[in-house]
Design an enzyme around this catalytic site. Structure first.
Site, short mmCIF file in Angstrom:
data_model
loop_
_atom_site.label_atom_id
_atom_site.label_comp_id
_atom_site.label_asym_id
_atom_site.label_seq_id
_atom_site.Cartn_x
_atom_site.Cartn_y
_atom_site.Cartn_z
CG ASP A 272 -2.27 0.60 1.00
OD1 ASP A 272 -2.30 1.83 0.88
OD2 ASP A 272 -3.29 -0.11 0.97
CG HIS B 14 -5.30 3.56 1.38
ND1 HIS B 14 -5.05 2.25 1.06
CD2 HIS B 14 -6.61 3.78 1.12
CE1 HIS B 14 -6.16 1.69 0.62
NE2 HIS B 14 -7.12 2.59 0.65
CB SER C 129 -9.57 0.31 0.79
OG SER C 129 -8.91 0.51 -0.42
#
Length: 649
Positions: free
Chosen positions: A207, A274, A470
């Site tokens: 990520d 994220h 996600s």
């Protein structure tokens, strides 16, 4: 609301110094190449491309030999562009080709000296694929985190309720763990299988990397790696990869990234953090009296940075998958903590063929025993048209909200394995309206920084609500870690394989409480049932007790759903009757003395399968036993009542 979608890359990054190739002795008329070995599915008319991944067949003179690659591609480019009818003179000059690197799974990464529109890129790729030595060619796509909708900031400290664990925000915010309708049944898992906490298991989160946070174990952050090779994407001063899985920020609201990766449809944004948020869902520290809880708090999270400013290239992501699962990538020290699970909350357009470098990297990972879990995507579209969601062998995860509905943004389709909590954003999981705070989002760790991370001692450890596939994906990744840790304690030599894990997740999923408007897999993630399935443990039946002669009303469910009831019948009873009546829809009743009938009724003592809801089973001389009634929804049903009765004592 700024709903986050896959960003469209309208402006490409500046090319590095390129090598122009001679086109002498090349035929002026382009050949008509084969197209089967060129994956053109990701090409978009509004985009431009200057990076390509070419896989040569083993034993070919080009494979692993840059000079031979450049010679072959120079000829292919000349054939593709020379003498093309109806084009301006400038386009008749073939682009130069520069060699970038050899990928971990054997492919070659190259760059053209100018950006190509989709049509020209397709022409070049077809011409490259015409050479029998070429096994596959594809564009090096700029993929993105499946960036999710973020909830408004909250500063109020949530009071603790009776729920466990003792993390103070758990009870108010983390519905996805314990909600009876839509949660993953984490409390039951903690009670029945205390060893299913992820211990001894490494989950690689490929990520944006991870930030320091007081509620996260970042002990493997330095052992992770930053696979971003392009300085524009990494934000570093020069090209190249570096050690460590730290997130240094991915903001695009400043130059040069604002010009390179934003437009009117995709406005500039601050750093997303994220990877930190995804890692928090998986393994946030638990029972520490701080913040929130993680699903698998004893797991080791290995952060791997492959996404930065503007996203991340397919080539870097493929190498990251190889490395994270224990494979060798040239120029990078081997991973000392190979992952048993990889979480990919990222993606972009284009179907994934088995010959794509991402698919090959995933196949290599699966071959090493690593389960790869992937977000379906947030475009409300068929995930078959997105990568890596459509890659063979992956566990693809769609998103559901607190009511159990498919989240309106979630991708769907035959490539989806199952659904998991991702947050529905709006009240009642609607597609618009008033946001549901906190129940419309999944809450986990984040960093307070807007560009670069804020240190823990300066207040950098915060929490945020996000909604998207996600967030659904790490629920499944954590469950896989829980399955593996529990199975490892029981029989260390026989942990389930990735293929078995995928099958167990699907078979243990519980029916959706609301029929999805689009197909999103076998059902909803049930961590409790998944761990039990991995251990080969039969869970005791869950049922509702019927009181003799008392009508139980208001029953409802979705097609395929099953509800079990129990009625105690004493010795001397006669004329046992079980009836369903009223409401709408279509159900079938299976009845069995002493045990719960199978879902398909194959072992039931009695069956009633009429059209509609008016079912009845009559037993003139019942035995003294508990009779179990399984109601199976043939179609969605609502407003149904069920009645069990008998005569006698």
């Amino acid at each position: 609301m700024n709903q986050i979608r896959f960003l469209r890359r309208r402006r490409l990054l500046p090319a590095a110094l390129l090598l122009a190739l001679s086109t002498a002795a090349v035929a002026a008329t382009p050949a008509t190449p084969a197209t089967g070995r060129a994956n053109l599915s990701a090409l978009r008319s509004y985009d431009q491309y200057d990076r390509f991944i070419v896989t040569y067949r083993p034993g070919s003179s080009e494979r692993g030999h840059p000079a031979a690659v450049l010679q072959h591609l120079g000829v292919a480019a000349a054939r593709a562009f020379a003498g093309t009818p109806g084009v301006v003179a400038a386009r008749q000059v073939p682009p130069g080709i520069s060699y970038l690197r050899h990928l971990g799974n054997g492919a070659e990464l190259v760059r053209t000296s100018r950006k190509l529109g989709a049509g020209d890129a397709a022409t070049l790729m077809r011409q490259i694929a015409a050479d029998p030595a070429v096994a596959h060619v594809e564009p090096d796509l700029l993929l993105h985190a499946v960036r999710d909708t973020r909830a408004p900031a909250r500063t109020k400290a949530a009071p603790m309720d009776a729920a466990t664990p003792d993390d103070p925000y758990y009870g108010e915010y983390q519905w996805d763990f314990f909600n009876a309708v839509s949660g993953v049944h984490l409390p039951e898992t903690r009670t029945d299988f205390p060893g299913a906490d992820g211990h001894g298991i490494t989950v690689a989160v490929i990520d944006t990397g991870i930030t320091a946070h007081e509620d996260l174990d970042t002990s493997l952050a330095a052992d992770g790696y930053d696979f971003i090779s392009d300085k524009m994407i990494s934000g570093r001063a020069s090209d190249g990869r570096v050690a460590g899985g730290w997130d240094t920020g991915d903001w695009t609201d400043q130059e040069p990234w604002q010009s390179a990766c934003t437009d009117a449809a995709h406005p500039p944004e601050q750093s997303t953090w994220h990877g930190t948020n995804v890692a928090g869902v998986i393994g946030e520290l638990t029972d520490n009296g701080l913040g929130m809880a993680g699903m698998a708090p004893a797991v080791h999270v290995l952060p791997v940075r492959a996404l930065g400013h503007c996203g991340g290239y397919t080539s870097d992501i493929a190498d990251a998958i190889e490395w994270a699962s224990g494979g060798h990538v040239a120029g990078v020290p081997d991973n000392t903590h190979p992952a048993q699970v990889i979480n990919l909350s990222l993606g972009g357009p284009g179907s994934c063929s088995g010959d794509d470098v991402t698919a090959k990297a995933i196949a290599d990972a699966i071959g090493r025993g690593t389960t790869v879990v992937v977000a379906a995507g947030n475009d409300g579209a068929d995930s078959a048209n997105y990568t890596p969601a459509s890659c063979p062998g992956v566990v693809t995860v769609a998103a559901t909200g607190i009511t159990g509905k498919r989240a309106f943004y979630s991708n769907y389709g035959a490539t989806v394995t199952l659904g998991a909590p991702g947050g529905g954003i709006y009240q009642n999981d609607a597609s618009s309206g008033q946001q549901a705070i906190p129940d419309g989002f999944i809450w986990a760790a984040l960093n307070a920084g807007t560009t670069t991370p804020v240190a823990v001692q300066d207040g950098g450890s915060v929490y945020a609500g996000m909604a998207g596939t996600s967030q659904a994906t790490p629920h499944v990744s954590a469950t896989v870690a829980m399955m593996l840790s529990a199975a490892g304690d029981a029989t260390p030599a026989s942990r389930p394989t990735p293929a078995q894990i995928k099958a167990l997740l699907a078979s243990s999923a519980r029916p959706f409480p609301v029929t999805p408007d689009r197909p999103i897999g076998a059902g909803m993630l049930d961590a409790h049932a998944a761990v039990a399935a991995a251990l080969g443990v039969a869970l005791p039946p869950t049922y509702t007790t019927l009181a003799r002669g008392q009508l139980l009303s208001g029953q409802q469910g979705a097609a395929g759903q099953s509800i079990v009831y129990a009625l105690d019948v004493p010795a001397g009873a006669a004329n046992l009757s079980v009836r369903s009546l009223g409401g709408t829809g279509d159900v079938t009743l299976y009845v069995k003395a002493g045990d719960v009938p199978a879902l398909d009724g194959s072992d039931a003592d009695y069956t009633s399968a009429r059209a509609g809801n008016a079912e009845a089973v009559l037993v003139p001389r019942p035995q003294a036993a508990t009779y179990y009634i399984r109601l199976v929804a043939v179609k969605d049903f609502a407003g149904l009542s069920i009645l069990g009765n008998y005569t006698g004592p």
